[in-house]
Design an enzyme around this catalytic site. Structure first.
Site, short mmCIF file in Angstrom:
data_model
loop_
_atom_site.label_atom_id
_atom_site.label_comp_id
_atom_site.label_asym_id
_atom_site.label_seq_id
_atom_site.Cartn_x
_atom_site.Cartn_y
_atom_site.Cartn_z
N ASP A 1 -4.59 -16.11 -2.19
CA ASP A 1 -5.51 -17.25 -2.08
C ASP A 1 -5.21 -18.03 -0.81
OD1 ASP A 1 -6.51 -16.45 -4.46
OD2 ASP A 1 -5.59 -18.06 -5.65
N GLY B 1 -25.37 -3.78 26.13
CA GLY B 1 -25.66 -2.43 26.62
C GLY B 1 -24.39 -1.69 27.00
N SER C 1 -6.52 -0.39 -2.83
CA SER C 1 -7.21 -1.52 -3.45
C SER C 1 -6.66 -1.80 -4.85
CB SER C 1 -8.70 -1.20 -3.58
OG SER C 1 -9.24 -1.00 -2.31
N PRO D 1 0.30 5.85 -0.34
CA PRO D 1 -0.72 6.88 -0.10
C PRO D 1 -1.73 6.98 -1.24
CG PRO D 1 1.45 7.73 0.48
CD PRO D 1 1.67 6.37 -0.13
N GLU E 1 -5.84 -6.78 3.25
CA GLU E 1 -5.77 -7.92 2.32
C GLU E 1 -7.00 -8.01 1.44
OE1 GLU E 1 -3.90 -11.54 3.44
OE2 GLU E 1 -2.99 -10.56 5.16
N GLY E 2 -7.44 -6.85 0.97
CA GLY E 2 -8.59 -6.81 0.07
C GLY E 2 -9.86 -6.52 0.84
N THR F 1 0.81 -1.22 0.00
CA THR F 1 0.00 0.00 0.00
C THR F 1 0.84 1.27 0.00
OG1 THR F 1 -1.61 -1.26 1.24
CG2 THR F 1 -1.93 1.12 1.20
N LYS G 1 -26.93 -14.92 29.77
CA LYS G 1 -27.39 -15.98 30.67
C LYS G 1 -27.61 -15.41 32.06
CE LYS G 1 -26.38 -20.69 32.10
NZ LYS G 1 -25.46 -21.81 32.05
C1 LIG Z 1 -4.13 -1.44 10.29
C2 LIG Z 1 -3.79 -1.66 8.87
C3 LIG Z 1 -2.81 -2.56 8.53
C4 LIG Z 1 -2.45 -2.74 7.20
N1 LIG Z 1 -1.44 -3.59 6.88
C5 LIG Z 1 -0.95 -3.60 5.64
C6 LIG Z 1 0.25 -4.30 5.32
O1 LIG Z 1 0.86 -4.95 6.16
N2 LIG Z 1 0.74 -4.22 4.05
C7 LIG Z 1 0.09 -3.51 3.09
O2 LIG Z 1 0.56 -3.49 1.97
N3 LIG Z 1 -1.06 -2.85 3.34
C8 LIG Z 1 -1.58 -2.88 4.59
N4 LIG Z 1 -2.73 -2.17 4.86
C9 LIG Z 1 -3.40 -1.45 3.79
C10 LIG Z 1 -4.71 -2.08 3.35
O3 LIG Z 1 -4.50 -3.29 2.70
C11 LIG Z 1 -5.45 -1.06 2.47
O4 LIG Z 1 -5.83 0.01 3.30
C12 LIG Z 1 -6.66 -1.66 1.78
O5 LIG Z 1 -6.27 -2.58 0.82
C13 LIG Z 1 -7.54 -0.60 1.14
O6 LIG Z 1 -6.82 0.36 0.41
P1 LIG Z 1 -7.08 1.90 0.67
O7 LIG Z 1 -6.99 2.13 2.12
O8 LIG Z 1 -6.20 2.66 -0.20
O9 LIG Z 1 -8.58 2.13 0.24
P2 LIG Z 1 -9.12 2.50 -1.24
O10 LIG Z 1 -8.52 1.58 -2.23
O11 LIG Z 1 -8.93 3.97 -1.40
O12 LIG Z 1 -10.63 2.16 -1.04
C14 LIG Z 1 -11.59 3.03 -0.45
C15 LIG Z 1 -12.97 2.39 -0.58
O13 LIG Z 1 -13.28 2.20 -1.96
C16 LIG Z 1 -13.61 0.85 -2.23
N5 LIG Z 1 -13.13 0.47 -3.55
C17 LIG Z 1 -11.91 0.64 -4.08
N6 LIG Z 1 -11.84 0.14 -5.32
C18 LIG Z 1 -13.06 -0.37 -5.60
C19 LIG Z 1 -13.62 -1.03 -6.73
N7 LIG Z 1 -12.93 -1.30 -7.84
N8 LIG Z 1 -14.89 -1.42 -6.64
C20 LIG Z 1 -15.63 -1.16 -5.53
N9 LIG Z 1 -15.15 -0.55 -4.45
C21 LIG Z 1 -13.88 -0.15 -4.47
C22 LIG Z 1 -12.90 0.08 -1.14
O14 LIG Z 1 -13.53 -1.16 -0.89
C23 LIG Z 1 -13.03 1.01 0.04
O15 LIG Z 1 -14.28 0.82 0.64
C24 LIG Z 1 -3.12 -2.01 6.19
C25 LIG Z 1 -4.13 -1.12 6.53
C26 LIG Z 1 -4.45 -0.92 7.86
C27 LIG Z 1 -5.49 0.10 8.19
#
Ligand SMILES: Cc1cc2nc3c(=O)[nH]c(=O)nc-3n(C[C@H](O)[C@H](O)[C@H](O)COP(=O)(O)OP(=O)(O)OC[C@H]3O[C@@H](n4cnc5c(N)ncnc54)[C@H](O)[C@@H]3O)c2cc1C
Lengths: 322, 438
Positions: A173, A275, A59, A55, A299-300, A53, A199
């Site tokens: 996978d 609550g 995804s 900035p 992870e997606g 990931t 309970k």
């Molecule tokens: C605590 C934490 C630990 C992490 N650890 C790691 C790590 O070890 N290594 C690493 O590489 N990353 C890591 N990540 C990153 C994480 O995998 C990403 O934040 C995540 O994949 C989503 O990317 P983004 O935050 O850029 O969101 P975006 O890609 O900006 O997505 C924003 C929203 O848009 C939706 N969206 C995006 N594209 C589509 C599409 N084509 N169709 C429909 N909806 C879509 C997404 O589902 C989401 O709801 C970590 C994140 C956190 C918060």
């Protein structure tokens, strides 16, 4: 399968803690699935974090901007870019960094590189403050002319546009059922605790009488248990398929999608049932509700899993179904 | 069909046609006619239970015959074994080639074709619960096999699957819980040609029905019992020759009773519903029905009764799973071919994600159902697993039914496509108790 089961148990205890345990990181899975004999010898036994990931790229991991250029003179790759949200980035020995050999080519040019945590070219920027899993550190790095040896590249160094992204994605996978297992562990902890609390309050689920003849709280608990049980069987099924060398990409994504969403609902539902006792910090329910949410994101995300599943069920390419 | 039945059917159809015509509205007659229709179907169509055969004991066994338990697998394993695979393949083919093509007609006419029922009987799917020594075809009692069969049939159509499988609940119950005398008297008929229609009648027509709190009563009367009450949604009620009826036994709890249709005081009436129409559901009315001591099944043991409830829930889950899979299989090519705004509708996420969700929940339903059935076969407790499967299958099954119509748009609302039938049939899963057993 054994891993799924042990992760579930661990996360019944604490997800954050599991994520801080050495050598179980996503980086280790990546190394295990593509490393050569020599790489295994060199890096095996070390704790590896994973840095995909950025900035501007989450995804859509194929859009990463970090670059790797081969310096023909020294035989080293030179990495430049910015990586965020690296789980265990602070404490791991190695970071597996995704970088592009040629940004014009796209996904086929993306390779993963093993970077020693001590490499002076990889600078720790900051650690994030988060909603949950606070026991686990989440690091941001800057890669500035970060030099790594040629054999730090994992897998095939050639750019094979035909093989595409499939190879790197294969790692997932295997790891998706594991993330599902984390959610399932937290979910079970929530259900166990809530069952106990209810309970005491005089409400127990009767599995013979129909739900609607019971207390609304019992009906809700039963419905959450049904979803939980389904998520668990799906993760076990996906892992079992992997163990038996059956292609499980759909099932792996299904298990993560199901577990991620239902376990979040379960945790939040349990807080509501308990609550203010659930909402307050006396019990762990509020903490589990905060922790579990990440499992539907990293992870997606939920949506990305649905996308993967839909493409496979419908036979669509990523160009057709975006 | 007797002449009386036929004329009754024609009469019912005539009254219905009348109710549907807008002529009534124009002349302001609707209220009266609707009332007449209601009363008409309530009382005018009530008939005595089917004339039925005389069940006579052929041979008497010293002890009740039981099917062997299936060889317990060490672990929960979702792959069918070779025998199961074969039976399932044949049933699948039957469902695709014989059931699905006639499903709409059967639904429309509220009747499953007789030839289809006969063909299904030839497959042996209704006597999976009969011990071999009494003419059964499979040596082992396997709830998983029954689940796989029900799922495969429901892939064709739920209504027809109920029509086919419902009579099998009675021999299955006899195989599981019948004593030697009950088995000798009733089981042989089920393995012969022209096996009787029969039904397991548990649910009663009231909101918040709870199978543990029955309105139907059984009072001790000399050595026998007297039964009173009304049972609801009984498959093929008017043709059934033998019922297993759930009744509250003299305040000591619910129990199961064998009731022959020709016993005095047994009546049935049509109870057409939203779905399951091919199964010709009806009410079973018991008015001072005297049955002998022999009628009490499983000795009135509460554990037997509860097991019956759980096994029946698993069966309904299997049907829901089969229909959900059928919906998915139907929807995929549809959304890939149907175009809107210049491309297949499946290229839109709100469409594609619904497909993903149907895939996910169908898998979830299937795994919970298999697990409950497999625990039953392993001889472990399975009340919880059956209840969880039912919860999930009722909720998600209904959602899938509704989404199937939605994904086809207006076309989904039209009877040309099976979606509206799934919508109607899948609602039954959250409502039904009894009728089927695994
Ligand atoms: C605590 C934490 C630990 C992490 N650890 C790691 C790590 O070890 N290594 C690493 O590489 N990353 C890591 N990540 C990153 C994480 O995998 C990403 O934040 C995540 O994949 C989503 O990317 P983004 O935050 O850029 O969101 P975006 O890609 O900006 O997505 C924003 C929203 O848009 C939706 N969206 C995006 N594209 C589509 C599409 N084509 N169709 C429909 N909806 C879509 C997404 O589902 C989401 O709801 C970590 C994140 C956190 C918060």
């Amino acid at each position: 399968m054994a891993t799924v089961l042990s992760i579930e148990e661990m996360c019944w205890g604490d997800v954050g803690l599991l994520l801080t345990m050495p050598r179980q990181g996503l980086g280790n899975s990546a190394i295990a699935s593509v490393a050569t004999e020599e790489q295994l010898k060199k890096y095996g036994g070390k704790w590896a974090a994973m840095a995909i990931t950025e900035p501007e790229s989450g995804s859509d991991s194929a859009s990463i901007r970090t670059t790797a250029v081969l310096d023909e003179k020294t035989g080293e790759y030179v990495l430049n870019g910015e990586k965020i949200y690296v789980t265990s980035g602070e404490r791991a020995d190695l970071v597996v960094v995704w970088a592009s050999l040629d940004r014009d080519i796209g996904r086929a040019a993306i390779k993963s590189f093993i970077v020693e945590r001590s490499n002076p070219g990889m600078k720790l920027d900051r650690l994030e403050h988060k909603l949950g899993i606070r026991a686990s550190d989440t690091a941001a790095f800057r890669l500035e002319d970060c030099r790594v040896p040629k054999d730090a590249l994992l897998g095939n160094p050639e750019i094979d546009t035909k093989a595409g992204f499939g190879g790197v994605m294969k790692t997932f996978d295997n790891t998706r059922p594991l993330v599902a297992a984390m959610a399932i562990g937290v979910g079970r902890a929530c259900l166990d605790e809530t069952r106990k609390l209810l309970k005491k309050a005089g409400v127990e689920v009767d599995h013979v009488a129909p739900a609607y003849t019971q207390h609304a709280a019992a009906a809700r608990l039963q419905q959450m248990e049904a979803d939980w049980e389904a998520a668990r069987l799906m993760a076990l099924h996906a892992a079992w398929m992997a163990d038996n060398k059956q292609p499980n990409s759909v099932q792996a994504s299904m298990s993560k999608a199901k577990a991620g969403r239902v376990c979040t609902e379960i945790a939040l539902g349990c807080v509501e049932l308990a609550g203010t006792l659930g909402y307050g910090e006396v019990e762990l329910l509020e903490k589990w509700s905060r922790d579990v949410k990440i499992l539907d994101i990293f992870e997606g995300t939920q949506q990305i899993q649905l996308l993967i599943i839909a493409r496979q069920l419908l036979g669509k390419s990523s160009a057709e179904l975006k | 069909m007797t002449t009386a039945d036929k004329s009754m059917g024609l009469a019912l159809r005539a009254v219905r046609t009348l109710a549907e015509s807008d002529l009534l509205d124009r002349v302001g007659l609707r209220k009266q006619v609707e009332k007449a229709l209601y009363n008409g179907t309530r009382d005018g169509f009530r008939v005595a239970g089917a004339a039925g055969r005389t069940f006579a004991a052929a041979q008497k066994l010293g002890r009740p015959a039981r099917q062997k338990k299936t060889k317990p697998r060490e672990l929960f394993d979702v792959t069918p074994d070779e025998d199961q695979q074969m039976l399932v393949e044949v049933t699948k083919q039957f469902a695709a080639e014989a059931v699905r093509p006639v499903a709409q007609e059967a639904d429309h006419h509220s009747e499953t074709p007789k030839e289809l029922l006969e063909q299904a009987a030839e497959l042996g799917v209704t006597i999976l619960g009969v011990p071999e020594s009494l003419g059964g075809v499979v040596a082992e009692r396997s709830a998983v096999t029954s689940v796989l069969i029900a799922e495969a049939l429901a892939h064709g159509d739920i209504g027809i699957a109920v029509s086919i499988l419902a009579p099998g609940a009675v021999p299955t119950a006899l195989g599981l819980w019948g004593d030697a005398e009950q088995q000798a008297k009733y089981l042989p008929a089920f393995t012969e040609d022209n096996a009787p229609a029969a039904a397991l009648a548990i649910v009663e027509p009231r909101p918040l029905f709870n199978p543990l709190k029955l309105d139907t009563t059984a009072k001790k009367d000399g050595t026998g019992f007297v039964l009173n009450g009304v049972k609801s949604m009984v498959p093929r009620a008017k043709d059934d020759e033998l019922f297993i009826v759930a009744a509250e036994l003299d305040g000591s709890g619910p129990a199961l009773f064998l009731v022959e249709s020709k016993t005095e005081g047994v009546f049935t009436e049509p109870e057409p519903a939203m779905g399951l129409r091919a199964a010709e559901t009806g009410r079973l009315i018991l008015e001072n029905v005297k049955v002998p001591a022999l009628a009490l099944l499983g000795g009135g043991d509460l554990a037997v009764y509860e097991e019956c409830i759980h096994r029946s829930r698993i069966a309904w889950c299997a049907l829901a799973t089969g229909a959900a899979q059928a919906a998915l299989d139907y929807l995929i090519p549809y959304v890939n071919t149907r175009e809107a705004f210049g491309e297949p509708i499946s290229h839109r996420q709100s469409v594609a994600f619904m497909i993903s969700d149907i895939g996910i929940e169908t898998d979830a339903m299937r795994l919970l159902t298999y697990r409950a059935a497999s625990r039953a076969d392993m001889g472990r407790t399975f009340a919880r697993e059956a209840a969880l499967a039912r919860r999930l299958c009722a909720d998600k099954g209904m959602k899938i039914g509704s989404d199937s119509v939605q994904l086809l748009g207006g076309h989904g609302y039209i009877k040309e496509h099976p979606a509206e039938r799934w919508y109607r049939d899948l609602r039954a899963v959250g409502v039904m108790e009894g009728a089927l057993l695994v």
